[in-house]
Design an enzyme around this catalytic site. Structure first.
Site, mmCIF file in Angstrom:
data_model
loop_
_atom_site.group_PDB
_atom_site.id
_atom_site.type_symbol
_atom_site.label_atom_id
_atom_site.label_comp_id
_atom_site.label_asym_id
_atom_site.label_seq_id
_atom_site.Cartn_x
_atom_site.Cartn_y
_atom_site.Cartn_z
ATOM 1 N N HIS A 237 -4.192 -5.013 3.287
ATOM 2 C CA HIS A 237 -5.312 -5.229 4.332
ATOM 3 C C HIS A 237 -6.566 -4.225 3.935
ATOM 4 O O HIS A 237 -7.593 -4.859 3.831
ATOM 5 C CB HIS A 237 -4.944 -4.609 5.793
ATOM 6 C CG HIS A 237 -3.722 -5.277 6.277
ATOM 7 N ND1 HIS A 237 -3.597 -6.574 6.838
ATOM 8 C CD2 HIS A 237 -2.201 -4.992 6.145
ATOM 9 C CE1 HIS A 237 -2.579 -6.959 7.030
ATOM 10 N NE2 HIS A 237 -1.552 -5.917 7.077
HETATM 11 C C1 BDR Z 1 -4.173 -2.206 9.479
HETATM 12 O O1 BDR Z 1 -3.175 -1.261 10.095
HETATM 13 C C2 BDR Z 1 -2.921 -0.318 9.451
HETATM 14 O O2 BDR Z 1 -1.519 -0.077 9.695
HETATM 15 C C3 BDR Z 1 -3.125 -0.354 8.013
HETATM 16 O O3 BDR Z 1 -3.371 0.632 7.480
HETATM 17 C C4 BDR Z 1 -4.269 -1.489 8.170
HETATM 18 O O4 BDR Z 1 -5.427 -0.717 8.376
HETATM 19 C C5 BDR Z 1 -3.646 -3.545 9.224
HETATM 20 O O5 BDR Z 1 -3.441 -4.106 10.567
#
Ligand code: BDR
Ligand code: CA
Length: 309
Positions: A237
């Site tokens: 992500h």
């Molecule tokens: C986001 O949530 C976090 O757990 C990850 O680092 C990312 O920024 C994904 O939904």
């Protein structure tokens, strides 16, 4: 001229990879890293940020931010990122210390210094940025763009309706989306396509520098969780958001109006994306809908292979 940026983050396995993607990039003047609570408590996300910056051989200032969301209670993502926030990855003690500034003062001071040139990459809950806007309302005219990992035009990954970074502090997200600052929303529609596969993790390990080896270890940690949830690879992500600032062509986006739900019993934290323009409201974000995966992988690999042995 190097582009001045601030990286707001909550490391976090994928935040760590995102940091490694930019810390050795000569085209950027990284003014600060501003950790926030999110994936883990602020003591953990901030020490992780400091250790990651130091491990990458950088001395970028790390200015600690909020220990809890604006109004709601803190909920972490330890089930994804582990008790330390970095799975089973152990980093050496940092060679640098924390900045004396807190995150919102750091963001404001840098925004003033680089009047409308500064960009922010936000990889965690948006608390630090909302606090900056609340404390210094004029900052909204001094930030060129916020590229944020968060949201989705469809389902969520933390609740059926909401993505983690937005639901973790939906009140902060609402302030940021309503601020008028240009926003690139790198949400799940795009990030679920930013997968790093087993053989690509092995390739990154084979570059044989200390950062690429650690990155491969971090990616392997993420891969275990992602495979258990039906993904073919490690879902990156935050690295996709970072890739967007390195090369905006990595993501295909459309201009939409996005509202943030802050109250719904089942929908708190939902990014309500007006795909069919039914509200008549002007777009306030470029919303990622697809990616050029080859480009993404090339950006990631190039960064990893260019660290010193
Ligand atoms: C986001 O949530 C976090 O757990 C990850 O680092 C990312 O920024 C994904 O939904
Ligand atoms: Ca994150």
């Amino acid at each position: 001229m190097k582009k001045p940026i601030i990286i707001d983050c909550d490391p976090g396995l994928d935040d760590a990879i995102a940091l490694f993607m930019i810390l050795n990039n000569k085209n950027f003047d990284i003014r600060a890293v501003t950790p926030v609570s999110g994936n883990q408590t602020i003591d953990k996300t901030s020490i992780n940020a400091l250790k990651l910056v130091s491990f990458a051989g950088s001395n970028v200032p790390v200015a600690c931010g909020a220990s809890k969301p604006l109004y709601k209670e803190l909920v972490t993502a330890a089930h994804v990122h582990g008790e330390s926030g970095l799975g089973n990855v152990v980093l050496p003690d940092p060679k640098i210390g924390f900045s004396e500034l807190n995150a919102y003062d750091m963001i404001y001071q840098e925004a003033v210094k680089h009047n409308n040139e500064l960009e922010i990459v936000a990889l965690g809950p948006l608390t630090n940025i909302a606090l900056t806007l609340l404390k210094y309302p004029d900052v909204k005219d001094k930030i060129q763009r916020i590229t944020l990992m968060g949201g989705s035009s469809g389902c969520g990954n933390d609740t059926p309706a909401a993505e983690f970074n937005i639901v973790a502090d939906s009140d902060a997200a609402k302030i940021v989306f309503e601020s008028g600052i240009p926003i690139t929303m790198v949400g799940l529609d795009a990030t679920h396509k930013a997968l790093v596969l087993d053989e690509e993790i092995n390739e990154i390990f084979s570059y044989k520098n200390k950062v690429s080896e650690l990155a491969a270890n971090i990616l392997s940690n993420a891969l275990i969780f992602c495979k258990a949830h039906g993904f073919e690879g490690a879902v990156m992500h935050d690295p996709l958001a970072m890739a967007c600032i390195i090369d905006p062509e990595v993501m295909i986006s459309k201009d939409y109006h996005v509202d943030i739900e802050t109250k719904g019993t089942f929908t708190n934290g939902k990014t309500v994306v007006d795909v069919y323009h039914v509200t008549g409201k002007e777009p306030n974000a470029k919303v990622g809908i697809d990616i050029d995966r080859n480009k993404f992988m090339n950006i990631l690999k190039e960064a990893m292979m260019n660290y010193e042995l």
